[in-house]
Every structure is written in C-alpha cells, then in structure tokens.
Design an enzyme around this catalytic site. Structure first.
Site, PDB file in Angstrom:
ATOM      1  CB  CYS A  22      -0.893  -0.013   1.237  1.00  0.00           C
ATOM      2  SG  CYS A  22      -1.638   1.584   1.618  1.00  0.00           S
ATOM      3  CD  GLU A  24       7.480  -1.312 -15.499  1.00  0.00           C
ATOM      4  OE1 GLU A  24       7.817  -1.330 -16.700  1.00  0.00           O
ATOM      5  OE2 GLU A  24       6.900  -2.264 -14.935  1.00  0.00           O
ATOM      6  CD  GLU A  29      11.559  -1.941 -17.954  1.00  0.00           C
ATOM      7  OE1 GLU A  29      10.619  -2.564 -18.498  1.00  0.00           O
ATOM      8  OE2 GLU A  29      11.719  -1.903 -16.726  1.00  0.00           O
ATOM      9  CD  GLU A  68       8.637  -9.399 -16.473  1.00  0.00           C
ATOM     10  OE1 GLU A  68       8.050  -8.434 -16.999  1.00  0.00           O
ATOM     11  OE2 GLU A  68       9.604  -9.268 -15.710  1.00  0.00           O
ATOM     12  CG  HIS A  99       9.707  -9.538 -21.730  1.00  0.00           C
ATOM     13  ND1 HIS A  99      10.785  -8.919 -22.336  1.00  0.00           N
ATOM     14  CD2 HIS A  99       8.760  -8.584 -21.597  1.00  0.00           C
ATOM     15  CE1 HIS A  99      10.491  -7.644 -22.544  1.00  0.00           C
ATOM     16  NE2 HIS A  99       9.276  -7.414 -22.109  1.00  0.00           N
TER      17      HIS A  99
END
Length: 663
Positions: A112, A147, A304, A352, A355
């Site tokens: 949070c 991010e 990125e 990932e 990816h």
C-alpha cells in the site's frame, strides 16, 4: 543530467545467474556496446533476506564488475517489490482493491503506498544503499522504485483511508469547503466529521464523481510521496548523482507525468509498442512527445523496451527484422538520450521467462542478439547527438485531472481520452509536423498552433490562458465536450462551454452523442464528409460556420466553426471527423497558422524529426512504410550511419530504414 553519448544497455539482473555467468556478461556487454545498465530493481529479498540482515557482498561484486568494464549503473533503490517476509510480519502493508479484496505476495508491488510500515522499511534499505555506494565509480544514475502504479494504481485499505482524510484536510481546510466542492447535498452525502469520509469503495451505484476525482489526485500524490521519500534519501548522500524513475507505458493514467517530471533530474519511459498494431509507431510517437515535453524539451531516457516479443499480451508478436532498430531510432529522433531494454539475459523461470531479452534463451547466435550488437555499434557512432533537442511549433494539451474526470461515470457518452488525443495527433504526425504534448498550464506563447481535444475539466485560469493565447495571435483548435466543469467536476452555468463562449463565438445548448460506432454526415464546403462519436446543437454567437451537419435532427446546424478573436483564430469541432477529414481540416488550419512540415513533399509512412544542437542540427529520417523511398534533401548533409566522408543530396531508405544526417 548531461550524457557524453547516447546510452545503450538494459535491465541487468545478475541475482538470477551464477557468478561465472557474470564474467561472461561483462564480455558480451562490451561486445554489444553496452554503456549503461539498470541494476538492483528486484534485489530487495536478496540483499535483505531477513528483517535487518543485509547481505551486500554479492552486490558489491556486481558493481565492481561494472566499474571495471566501464559500464555505468542506473542503481535502483530495490523497493519496487517487497520481500515476502515483510507482509508475513506486517500484513497491514498489503494493498486492497476497491471491492475490499486484499492483494497478496506472489507477484510484485504488493504494498500500500500509504503504509507507514512499508515506507519505513523501504527508507531503511535505501539509506543503507546510498551510504554504501556513494562515490562508487559505477554509479551514474539513481533509479527510484520501478514502474510506479503499474499493478497497484490505488489502495482502498484503512491506512489509505486515513491518509486520504489527511490529504483532504490539507486541500480544503474545513469540511464545509469539501462539502461545497463535492456537491454533497446531492444524494444526502453531506459530511459533518472527517472520520465519515472513505475512499470511493464499491458502492450500490455511481460514486460521487468529485470524490473519485480527488481520490485519483490523492492516489497519485500517495505514490509520489513514496518516490520523494527515497529520492530525498539518496540526494543526501549523493547530491551530484542524477535521479529518475521510469514511467510505464506511453501514457499511464494513474501517474501524472507532469507532476512527477518536476521532481526528477531526467525523465525516463518504458515503451512497448505492439508489432501487431499498424499504428503502433504513431501511438509511440505521442508518448515520446509527451515525455520529452514533460521537462520542457530536455532529452529523456528510453529505460525499457523489448528486443523482440513481450510475454503479457494475449498474442505476443516478435519484432520482425529491422523493427527493433527502427523503433529504437524513433525514440532517439524524438529526443531520447538512452536506448535501454528489458532485459539483458532472458530469464529461465518466473513470470517473464518468455519476454525477449538482449541475450535470448538461444544465446548469442540468434537473430535478436545480432541485431542488438549491430544497434549498439550504430548508437556508439552518433555520440554527438547527445544533449541536442527537438523544437515544435504545435502543442497538444493533455491534463491528468481532466483524464480522470472525463472518463468518470454518468456522462452523455463514454469517451476515451487517449483515443481522442491520437485522433488529433495522427493528422499532425502524418503531415510530418513535430508536436509537443504539454499541460494546459504550460507557456503557450511560443506555439503557432495549439490543439485541445476534449478538455472537459477546465479551470477559469486555463480558460484565461487560452483566451490570451488566441488574443495574442495564436491559432487554437478546440474539440467538443471542453470547458464543461471546473476543478471539482461542477458544471459551469450560463451555457456550454461557459468559460470559452466568447473565445469560440458560440453556445452549445445540448449534447447529441452518436450511437456506438455511429456516424453523421457533414457538409464541408459542398463536399460530403463523415463525423463520428459526437454531435451538438450549436447556436453561433459570432463564429463563422465552416461545416454543417448534413443529415438527421441536426441537419444544417454548425459542425465546425471558426472565430477570429483578437489577433488570432479559434476553431471548434462539434464532432470527431473521420481521419481523412480531420487531416484535411488540420492541413487547412496549419496553412493559416503558418505551420509547415519538417521537410516538404515527404512520402507517406516517413517520419522526419530534427534535433538541434548549439552549433549543428541533425535530421533523422525513419521509414515506417512498406515501400522503399528516396528523400531529396534541401541542402547536402552527412549520413552518420552511412558515408561519413561526403555530404549527400538525397537519401534512399528501405522499409524500416533509418538515416541520421548532420546538417
């Protein structure tokens, strides 16, 4: 932040690999021309495996390896994803969704933003990092968090509720002012005690729109507070090391990039255009223009992108040969001083693992890695581009509070602001016109043309700015459903759009949104054209009618107007013309505003951008089309990716071809 050259590299996650691989990594990075890597982003659980027990020895070796190889570190604060032990000891740090469901560990970002416990543990870690690596030769940049707002865009837990109440007290001072701003006499929502106020959790029907708007503002500020706390720690120990954090996506709704950019030394962006999308490069261009504009044209960092396919779409297309190169150069053309990827080595396990990476599962003998090596060599050849800037004569206005309010509930129609932006941006992009994307509070005096798509929420201050801009000789294009409500989402009285009526020379009596996928015929100078999305009942008050609606209940009524005001002109679009008509209108408006393309007579599919330095300028040409093209240059120039010995008068570009020309 000043860069000696265009940086090249990517996310480096050595904790996923054995130390013998680290040695190979340094050699391969040197071969690929890597100069900057993001490191430590998800290392919290490895450097603090138990509360208060820190194991930095392995990370010391990583930093030392980078320094010895001459590779800079964009050092992350490691707080993007807390270790599992934090929520076991302190389950109160876990976030809650709008419906009260708690989000658990097992993914990432399980915290949070308002949690004082999370902030305390994160702050302890960041202080140890900053103390330990201050002065380290590899440290070139601080990468705060990662991010922000990607997975937890807002938290509705009790800690967030208390933080929200504190934020509201700071904003309004007394509860009476809040009641006025929130229109709480509607539906018996009046508050007498701050303790009664909650986040806009799941309710029986529409939540209070002003409450939702303020909660969006608060949520942005709560996440920003996490960033600021960590930034202030690293600045205490390393005041000369620049600070950034990576924005996610081309434009990310929960995070107000303009607010955040003011708190960074350099802005960075993660960009993942979809190879399956035929207009992906146009959407990417819009995001690049926005992030460049966020700090007044300062060069930014592409933090990125994918070397080839991503892993999180329903259909994950690889980038065909040449597309990774083309899209990398597109970012540079639009002001990037770094081209970085996620990630260096393709992961063996985890979410990932499919990816793509700079070193794929197949190793160095792969198409993707060969293209990475070739791009690294090219990037190294254009060091002189670093620090140069892009200038624009056109600005498009974007505002986060408007975005949050426009896409709220119970409006005449569901509107998508990014779709609206792209509908107004694409005809400029296709006409080879460079465009800034700025907030409504920006200084507009240097622009010849300003475009305002669906600025539903508009303060009287912004309306005054637009009025002064046009009065001083500017050319303004305003689209429907603009200037409707104030900062508290309260409707202006006196006829829509009340704060702009005199500027636009018209009054809107009613909104007539079209059915889903509906269209309406237009009469534009005797030609039949098509409008989409929306229509309105307009009464002119001095405006000249440029186009009318040609069918239905509004037949013969104004659809596009033009109104001289002071030394300038304000245009109004009461519908969204289909793309060909929008292009024709914008070409006409640009002609009047004296806004020309970067180069004349460029073929469709070609992008041309100029980066300006103190002594030279650089023309970057990118062929997004399917056909080879030849571009005649207005003056001879040196192709920095081709023949550096002789200036050329024309450039031929294959599909996905790129030219970087020194003028």
């Amino acid at each position: 932040m000043t860069m000696p050259k265009i940086a090249f590299g990517g996310d480096y996650n050595p904790e996923q690999w054995s130390e013998d691989v680290w040695i190979e990594d340094m050699k391969l990075m040197a071969d690929a021309g890597v100069s900057l890597v993001s490191v430590g982003i998800f290392s919290w659980a490895c450097v603090e495996p138990r509360p208060g027990t820190y194991e930095f020895g392995w990370f010391d070796r990583v930093m030392d390896n980078l320094a010895e190889a001459g590779i800079g570190a964009s050092l992350a604060t490691m707080t993007a994803s807390p270790p599992p032990w934090l929520s076991r000891h302190h389950p109160e740090v876990l976030p809650e969704r709008v419906d009260g469901v708690r989000l658990w560990p097992g993914g990432r970002q399980q915290y949070c933003p308002s949690s004082p416990v999370y902030r305390e543990y994160a702050g302890r870690l960041v202080e140890r990092l900053a103390r330990r690596y201050a002065g380290h030769p590899a440290l070139k940049l601080w990468h705060i968090g990662n991010e922000y707002g990607c997975h937890v865009r807002a938290c509705y837990c009790d800690a967030s509720a208390e933080d929200f109440r504190r934020w509201l007290r700071d904003r309004y001072g007394d509860i009476g002012a809040l009641n006025e701003a929130w229109s709480t006499t509607f539906w018996s929502q009046r508050y007498d005690d701050w303790a009664d106020i909650l986040p806009p959790r799941t309710a029986p029907t529409f939540a209070n729109p002003a409450q939702k708007l303020d909660f969006a503002r608060f949520s942005n500020d709560a996440i920003l507070a996490c960033y600021l706390a960590e930034r202030d720690i690293v600045r205490r120990f390393t005041p000369d090391v620049p600070v950034t954090t990576n924005f996610i996506g081309l434009v990310h709704k929960p995070i107000d990039s303009y607010r955040w950019a003011a708190e960074q030394d350099v802005v960075s962006l993660d960009s993942y255009p979809d190879p399956h999308h035929p207009q992906a490069h146009v959407e990417a261009a819009f995001g690049y223009d926005l992030v460049r504009s966020a700090r007044g044209g300062q060069p930014w960092l592409l933090m990125e992108q994918a070397p080839s396919a991503v892993n999180w779409r329903e259909r994950n297309a690889p980038k065909p040969p040449g597309l990774m190169r083309l899209w990398s150069w597109q970012a540079v053309a639009q002001g990037a001083d770094a081209v970085l990827f996620f990630q260096w080595r393709q992961a063996v396990g985890g979410a990932e693992k499919f990816h793509s990476a700079m070193v794929p599962h197949g190793g160095t003998e792969t198409r993707a890695h060969r293209e990475i090596q070739a791009l690294g060599r090219e990037i190294a050849e254009v060091a002189e581009l670093a620090g140069t800037r892009v200038h624009a004569d056109v600005a498009l206005l974007h505002d986060w509070a408007n975005w949050w309010a426009l896409e709220s509930d119970a409006h005449p129609a569901v509107l998508d602001l990014l779709e609206a932006h792209l509908a107004h941006y694409a005809p400029l992009f296709d006409a080879h016109v460079t465009c800034d994307v700025v907030p409504p509070t920006a200084d507009l005096s240097g622009y010849r043309l300003v475009v305002v798509p669906n600025l539903y929420l508009m303060s009287t201050e912004v309306a005054t700015r637009l009025r002064r801009y046009v009065e001083g000789g500017g050319h303004l294009v305003v689209s429907f459903f603009s200037g409707i409500v104030d900062e508290s989402d309260r409707a202006y009285l006196g006829g829509y759009p009340a704060p702009l009526r005199d500027l636009l020379g018209l009054r809107i009596d009613e909104f007539w949104p079209l059915p889903a996928n509906g269209t309406i015929e237009l009469d534009l100078a005797g030609e039949r054209r098509t409008g989409t999305v929306w229509s309105e009942w307009i009464e002119t008050e001095g405006a000249e009618v440029v186009a009318t609606f040609a069918d239905g209940e509004l037949a013969g009524r104004p659809a596009v107007t033009r109104h001289p005001y002071g030394a300038g002109v304000a245009w109004y679009l009461a519908t969204r013309p289909e793309p060909a008509t929008m292009r024709a209108l914008f070409d006409r408006i640009r002609g009047v505003a004296d806004v020309g393309p970067t180069l004349p007579d460029l073929p469709a599919g070609l992008q041309a951008v100029v980066r300006h330095g103190p002594e030279r300028s650089y023309l970057l040409l990118l062929n997004h089309g399917a056909e080879a093209v030849t571009v005649a240059l207005p003056e001879p120039a040196v192709d920095l990716l081709g023949d550096r010995e002789h200036a050329v008068g024309a450039v031929s570009l294959a599909p996905r071809g790129v030219a970087v020309l020194r003028r």
